[in-house]
Motif scaffolding. Sequence first.
Motif, PDB file in Angstrom:
ATOM      1  N   GLN A 108      30.069  -9.075  47.350  1.00  0.00           N
ATOM      2  CA  GLN A 108      29.630 -10.453  47.594  1.00  0.00           C
ATOM      3  C   GLN A 108      28.481 -10.833  46.668  1.00  0.00           C
ATOM      4  OE1 GLN A 108      31.257 -12.594  49.451  1.00  0.00           O
ATOM      5  NE2 GLN A 108      29.859 -14.204  48.868  1.00  0.00           N
ATOM      6  N   GLU A 109      27.520  -9.930  46.509  1.00  0.00           N
ATOM      7  CA  GLU A 109      26.390 -10.176  45.607  1.00  0.00           C
ATOM      8  C   GLU A 109      26.877 -10.325  44.161  1.00  0.00           C
ATOM      9  OE1 GLU A 109      22.682 -10.693  43.852  1.00  0.00           O
ATOM     10  OE2 GLU A 109      23.339 -10.994  45.916  1.00  0.00           O
ATOM     11  N   GLN A 110      27.821  -9.502  43.772  1.00  0.00           N
ATOM     12  CA  GLN A 110      28.368  -9.595  42.422  1.00  0.00           C
ATOM     13  C   GLN A 110      29.088 -10.927  42.214  1.00  0.00           C
ATOM     14  OE1 GLN A 110      30.630  -5.917  42.377  1.00  0.00           O
ATOM     15  NE2 GLN A 110      29.087  -4.941  41.068  1.00  0.00           N
ATOM     16  N   LYS A 111      29.831 -11.371  43.214  1.00  0.00           N
ATOM     17  CA  LYS A 111      30.525 -12.654  43.113  1.00  0.00           C
ATOM     18  C   LYS A 111      29.534 -13.800  42.958  1.00  0.00           C
ATOM     19  CE  LYS A 111      34.859 -11.737  45.492  1.00  0.00           C
ATOM     20  NZ  LYS A 111      35.765 -12.208  46.533  1.00  0.00           N
ATOM     21  N   ARG A 112      28.429 -13.720  43.685  1.00  0.00           N
ATOM     22  CA  ARG A 112      27.399 -14.758  43.581  1.00  0.00           C
ATOM     23  C   ARG A 112      26.820 -14.797  42.168  1.00  0.00           C
ATOM     24  NH1 ARG A 112      22.429 -15.144  43.036  1.00  0.00           N
ATOM     25  NH2 ARG A 112      21.954 -12.936  43.345  1.00  0.00           N
ATOM     26  N   ARG A 113      26.492 -13.625  41.628  1.00  0.00           N
ATOM     27  CA  ARG A 113      25.936 -13.572  40.273  1.00  0.00           C
ATOM     28  C   ARG A 113      26.951 -14.031  39.231  1.00  0.00           C
ATOM     29  NH1 ARG A 113      23.901  -8.171  41.665  1.00  0.00           N
ATOM     30  NH2 ARG A 113      25.401  -7.393  40.143  1.00  0.00           N
ATOM     31  N   LEU A 114      28.216 -13.698  39.442  1.00  0.00           N
ATOM     32  CA  LEU A 114      29.264 -14.123  38.519  1.00  0.00           C
ATOM     33  C   LEU A 114      29.408 -15.647  38.528  1.00  0.00           C
ATOM     34  CD1 LEU A 114      31.440 -13.131  36.538  1.00  0.00           C
ATOM     35  CD2 LEU A 114      33.017 -13.022  38.476  1.00  0.00           C
ATOM     36  N   ALA A 115      29.343 -16.242  39.706  1.00  0.00           N
ATOM     37  CA  ALA A 115      29.411 -17.706  39.804  1.00  0.00           C
ATOM     38  C   ALA A 115      28.236 -18.354  39.075  1.00  0.00           C
ATOM     39  CB  ALA A 115      29.443 -18.143  41.268  1.00  0.00           C
ATOM     40  N   GLU A 116      27.054 -17.763  39.209  1.00  0.00           N
ATOM     41  CA  GLU A 116      25.883 -18.277  38.494  1.00  0.00           C
ATOM     42  C   GLU A 116      26.067 -18.140  36.983  1.00  0.00           C
ATOM     43  OE1 GLU A 116      22.574 -16.091  40.053  1.00  0.00           O
ATOM     44  OE2 GLU A 116      22.581 -17.189  41.963  1.00  0.00           O
ATOM     45  N   GLU A 117      26.591 -17.016  36.560  1.00  0.00           N
ATOM     46  CA  GLU A 117      26.837 -16.786  35.128  1.00  0.00           C
ATOM     47  C   GLU A 117      27.849 -17.803  34.594  1.00  0.00           C
ATOM     48  OE1 GLU A 117      28.666 -13.374  32.151  1.00  0.00           O
ATOM     49  OE2 GLU A 117      28.214 -12.831  34.221  1.00  0.00           O
ATOM     50  N   GLN A 118      28.911 -18.048  35.365  1.00  0.00           N
ATOM     51  CA  GLN A 118      29.931 -19.004  34.930  1.00  0.00           C
ATOM     52  C   GLN A 118      29.368 -20.411  34.851  1.00  0.00           C
ATOM     53  OE1 GLN A 118      33.197 -18.234  33.907  1.00  0.00           O
ATOM     54  NE2 GLN A 118      33.020 -20.312  33.127  1.00  0.00           N
ATOM     55  N   ALA A 119      28.541 -20.774  35.819  1.00  0.00           N
ATOM     56  CA  ALA A 119      27.914 -22.104  35.815  1.00  0.00           C
ATOM     57  C   ALA A 119      27.030 -22.253  34.574  1.00  0.00           C
ATOM     58  CB  ALA A 119      27.105 -22.324  37.088  1.00  0.00           C
ATOM     59  N   ALA A 120      26.283 -21.231  34.227  1.00  0.00           N
ATOM     60  CA  ALA A 120      25.443 -21.290  33.033  1.00  0.00           C
ATOM     61  C   ALA A 120      26.295 -21.397  31.780  1.00  0.00           C
ATOM     62  CB  ALA A 120      24.537 -20.056  32.969  1.00  0.00           C
ATOM     63  N   ASP A 122      29.355 -22.654  31.595  1.00  0.00           N
ATOM     64  CA  ASP A 122      29.969 -23.991  31.592  1.00  0.00           C
ATOM     65  C   ASP A 122      29.002 -25.082  31.152  1.00  0.00           C
ATOM     66  OD1 ASP A 122      32.332 -22.832  32.427  1.00  0.00           O
ATOM     67  OD2 ASP A 122      32.078 -23.406  34.534  1.00  0.00           O
ATOM     68  N   SER A 123      27.720 -24.871  31.421  1.00  0.00           N
ATOM     69  CA  SER A 123      26.723 -25.881  31.062  1.00  0.00           C
ATOM     70  C   SER A 123      26.178 -25.682  29.649  1.00  0.00           C
ATOM     71  CB  SER A 123      25.581 -25.908  32.083  1.00  0.00           C
ATOM     72  OG  SER A 123      24.842 -24.706  32.002  1.00  0.00           O
ATOM     73  N   GLY A 124      26.797 -24.726  28.927  1.00  0.00           N
ATOM     74  CA  GLY A 124      26.400 -24.533  27.541  1.00  0.00           C
ATOM     75  C   GLY A 124      25.486 -23.371  27.294  1.00  0.00           C
ATOM     76  N   GLY A 125      25.163 -22.629  28.345  1.00  0.00           N
ATOM     77  CA  GLY A 125      24.326 -21.444  28.184  1.00  0.00           C
ATOM     78  C   GLY A 125      25.153 -20.307  27.629  1.00  0.00           C
ATOM     79  N   SER A 126      24.568 -19.134  27.532  1.00  0.00           N
ATOM     80  CA  SER A 126      25.330 -17.999  27.016  1.00  0.00           C
ATOM     81  C   SER A 126      25.745 -17.053  28.105  1.00  0.00           C
ATOM     82  CB  SER A 126      24.518 -17.245  25.981  1.00  0.00           C
ATOM     83  OG  SER A 126      23.257 -16.877  26.479  1.00  0.00           O
TER      84      SER A 126
END
Length: 126
Positions: A108-120, A122-126
């Motif tokens: 669950q914690e990994q999924k949360r971090r992955l969602a944050e990574e994907q959001a970054a 998608d917003s143009g981050g790396s």
Amino acid sequence: MQAFTDLAVLARRKAAFDQNNDWFGSAETYLAELKTEVDELAEAIDLGRHCHTEDELGDVFWDLLNLAVALEAESSVRLDSLLERACRKYRERIGGIESGRRWADIKQEQKRRLAEEQAAFDSGGS
């Protein structure tokens, strides 16, 4: 593992060949093959056929590797990156359960971090 490196080199050579063949459409070609090979693997396992099971598992691995190589050409997926990501993910999970954490909590914690990574991403981050 040298065998994995050798197989990856073969997959990259085949990818160059595939680009000039009309049977190859995209990474979806390998995804469809992968599904077929998983069914063949399940049959070999059900029949208790050791040599066939190893052979079919090899085919699954081959098609998965070819899918990754095709996705490298079509998207931002990178074979080295996905292998590093998988090692990090399962190193954390195995280490976590060895230290008494629950698999579901780690996941669950990994999924949360992955969602944050994907959001970054998608917003143009790396």
